[in-house]
Every structure is written in structure tokens, then in C-alpha cells.
Design an enzyme around this catalytic site. Structure first.
Site, mmCIF file in Angstrom:
data_model
loop_
_atom_site.group_PDB
_atom_site.id
_atom_site.type_symbol
_atom_site.label_atom_id
_atom_site.label_comp_id
_atom_site.label_asym_id
_atom_site.label_seq_id
_atom_site.Cartn_x
_atom_site.Cartn_y
_atom_site.Cartn_z
ATOM 1 N N CYS A 82 0.796 -1.228 0.000
ATOM 2 C CA CYS A 82 0.000 0.000 0.000
ATOM 3 C C CYS A 82 0.830 1.281 0.000
ATOM 4 O O CYS A 82 0.309 2.350 -0.314
ATOM 5 C CB CYS A 82 -0.944 0.019 1.200
ATOM 6 S SG CYS A 82 -2.103 -1.360 1.237
ATOM 7 N N HIS A 318 -9.556 2.980 -1.797
ATOM 8 C CA HIS A 318 -8.135 2.686 -1.637
ATOM 9 C C HIS A 318 -7.612 1.924 -2.856
ATOM 10 O O HIS A 318 -7.578 0.700 -2.855
ATOM 11 C CB HIS A 318 -7.978 1.859 -0.354
ATOM 12 C CG HIS A 318 -6.577 1.456 -0.018
ATOM 13 N ND1 HIS A 318 -5.457 2.028 -0.575
ATOM 14 C CD2 HIS A 318 -6.122 0.495 0.838
ATOM 15 C CE1 HIS A 318 -4.377 1.456 -0.062
ATOM 16 N NE2 HIS A 318 -4.756 0.523 0.781
#
Length: 364
Positions: A82, A318
Site C-alpha cells: 500500500c 483505496h
């Protein structure tokens, strides 16, 4: 030593998995951002992009060629889960400071809709601990005493801040339209978030769990990148620096608790630069899960009015590899709306227990 400054930053609208961008692969999403940032610039040394879930190969190179950049402009694609988009910006800044180049496009992209991978990659060896991120978010909530009520509060705050920002036109400057899509897909319809939070059931553990679909991020498609240049070269070419790269930090924690990993990274940055949270005007921490934001703000004593002031991934979504660059893009525009901001931080906690943070100075 050369200094690295961000002179432009853009993102796509963020789409839902199998939503408005379901027919576009990662290079299709990244190419318009690259093309926009490259317009009018004399030299680009390289395009550096984070990408997590495929399609494999060098997405940065493919996207650069789709964007119409010269064949001489190379591409580098990286995976740090991420934090990949933030890592791309960090690498570009370090290249500039080392004198390796003067101008880079750096960020990330994700197309979960077209990913060829049916399951996620391994974050850590099984014998150490390799939980799915949602399970790990529950571990963080339990270990740091983050209640369901607290998580729901952060999720609602993100939702309210995001919708207010949309209604004020705040996000318009950030977005490069793709196929006329210039609005985050979450904003298709306003929901009764308070009711959704009350009704949501625990996702990853038994009935006593606290992490739900309503206080977690979604799975998304999107791209974001910045134009980062050596400061003297930027000024000589007529660009206005906005954020100056000061320092970065990486920290590792137990893979069972990746959500807390921004804490040691931010703490190292502050200590090394002789700063405190009071000296930082804006902080963006990726909102993968509300338990993460609550734990990080508690451990670092960050006032809520300084963190994720326009909402974040809990609302907008996301797109893994892009999210770190989205944080920097948000900072880029937000500091320009402030009267006297001096420092800003972007931070991400990644699968496998890796935290990353970048400290920026606002160029006055």
C-alpha cells in the site's frame, strides 16, 4: 546538495472495483495522468509508479508510451504494497538529491477490476504471521484498545469531510478526467452513513469484532502521480515549487499489526529533524481501516483537525498502489489553501508490517 520539489500533482477520480473504470487496465488509468504532468516540460528522466495487483511487467513503461512520452523516457514499476505510490515519490526525490536526474513523474496506479490475480500475495512468512489486512486491522483494534464506537466515529468523520469537500469543489483541482469521469464514484449517491455504521456486522472475526465494512475502505481503481523536480531547474523552467522534500523514514513492525507501522516511521522523522507533532501543520495517513487511523492518532497525539482534513480512503476508496500518491496530491493542494503552513507529512502502513512517512516543507 540538490533539493527536490513537487511542482504539480494529479489523480484520477477513484472508481469502485468493477465500477466505472472496470474496462481500463492499470496503464490506461496512469497514461492520462502522465500525459498531463509531462505537458510542456523540457526533460523527464523517468516515470516511477507503484503497482500491486498486476498485470505484471513494467506498467510505468507501458503507461509512459501510451501517454506519448519519448522512447528515451524509461519506466520503473515497484511494489511495496500500500505504500508503493509513496515509495515511488521517495525514490524520485532521492534520485534528484543524489544528482541522478532533474525531473521525474512519480506515483502509483491500481486496477483491481482487471487484476489477473485471484488471491493476494504473501505479506510475511506464515510462521511469523500473515493475516489478511482486515484481520490485521482487528488485531490493531484489540491490542490498542480501539472500540467499535471510536472506529465508527472516524469513519463518519471521513464521510462528512469528504462530502463537504466535494460540495465545496475542493477535489476538482486534483482530478484529471478519464473518459469524462471526473468525480469519485463514491459520490454517485449520498448515503445515511450513521445508519450504515449502526447496522454493519463484524467482517473478520466473531460477533465481538469491531472492524466492519462501514469502517473499512473499499477496493478501488485509480491512479495518481506528481511532477517532482530539482528546485533550481524547476524555477528556471517557470514552475512554482509547492512542497520541498525534507526527509523520509521506513519502519518495520510485526506483520500482525501493519496498521500501527506509520507511528515509528513518523516518530523517526520527527526525532531526526528535531520536530514535534505541534510543528506539523497537515498530516495525511492512508485510511485503510478506521482502527488504523484511531491507533496512529492516539499513539502520536495528533489533533484530529490536523489529520486527513478532507476525508480519505474510508470514503473515497483505496486503489492500493496509487494511495500514497493520492495523499501527497491532497497535501499539494491543501497547503496552498492555508495561510502559513510550514510542514506536512504523508504516511502509509503496508501489508507485512512496513510503515513509510515523508516529511515535506511548504515552499513559501
Amino acid at each position: 546538495m540538490p533539493t527536490a520539489v513537487i511542482v504539480n500533482a494529479k489523480r484520477t477520480a477513484i472508481g469502485k472495483k468493477n465500477g466505472m473504470f472496470k474496462h481500463l487496465d492499470a496503464s490506461d488509468l496512469a497514461a492520462p495522468i502522465i500525459r498531463h504532468l509531462a505537458t510542456g516540460i523540457e526533460t523527464i528522466n523517468e516515470v516511477i509508479l507503484g503497482n500491486i495487483v498486476g498485470p505484471g511487467g513494467n506498467v510505468a513503461r507501458v503507461a509512459s508510451l501510451k501517454a506519448g512520452l519519448p522512447l528515451s523516457v524509461t519506466g520503473l514499476t515497484l511494489d511495496r504494497q500500500c505504500s508503493a505510490g509513496l515509495e515511488a515519490i521517495r525514490i524520485a526525490a532521492c534520485f534528484i538529491k543524489a544528482g541522478a536526474g532533474i525531473s521525474y513523474i512519480a506515483g502509483g496506479v491500481e486496477s483491481t477490476s482487471t487484476s489477473p490475480f485471484p488471491t493476494r500475495a504473501r505479506f510475511a512468512p506464515l510462521e511469523i504471521g500473515d493475516p489478511d489486512m482486515g484481520v490485521a486491522a482487528e488485531f490493531v483494534a484489540q491490542y490498542y484498545g480501539i472500540s467499535r464506537e471510536t472506529q465508527d466515529h472516524f469513519a463518519l468523520l471521513s464521510y462528512e469531510r469528504s462530502w463537504t469537500s466535494l460540495e465545496q469543489g475542493i477535489f476538482e483541482a486534483e482530478i484529471v478526467p478519464i473518459e469524462e469521469q471526473a468525480r469519485d464514484e463514491e459520490f454517485t449517491k449520498k448515503r445515511n452513513m450513521e445508519a450504515l455504521l449502526r447496522r454493519a456486522k463484524p467482517l473478520f472475526t466473531d460477533k465481538n469484532g469491531t472492524v466492519t465494512a462501514a469502517n473499512s475502505c473499499a477496493i478501488n481503481d485509480g491512479a495518481s502521480a506528481v511532477l517532482i523536480m530539482e528546485e533550481e531547474a524547476a524555477r528556471s523552467q517557470g514552475y512554482t515549487p509547492v512542497l520541498r522534500f525534507v526527509d523520509s523514514a521506513i519502519a518495520g513492525v510485526h506483520p500482525n499489526f501493519p496498521g500501527i507501522s506509520p507511528v515509528p516511521a513518523i516518530s523517526e522523522l520527527l526525532e531526526r529533524n528535531k520536530l514535534t507533532i505541534a510543528d506539523i501543520d497537515l498530516i495525511e495517513i492512508n485510511e485503510a481501516f478506521a482502527s488504523k487511523i484511531a491507533a496512529c492518532t492516539n499513539e502520536l497525539s495528533i489533533p484530529i483537525e490536523k489529520v486527513n482534513v478532507r476525508g480519505g480512503a474510508l470514503t473515497l476508496g483505496h486503489p492500493y498502489g496509487a494511495s500514497g500518491a493520492v495523499l501527497v496530491t491532497r497535501l499539494f493542494y491543501e497547503v496552498q489553501r492555508m495561510a502559513a503552513a510550514k510542514y506536512a507529512i504523508a504516511a502509509v502502513g503496508s501489508g507485512g508490517g512496513i510503515g513509510m512517512a515523508i516529511l515535506f516543507e511548504v515552499v513559501q
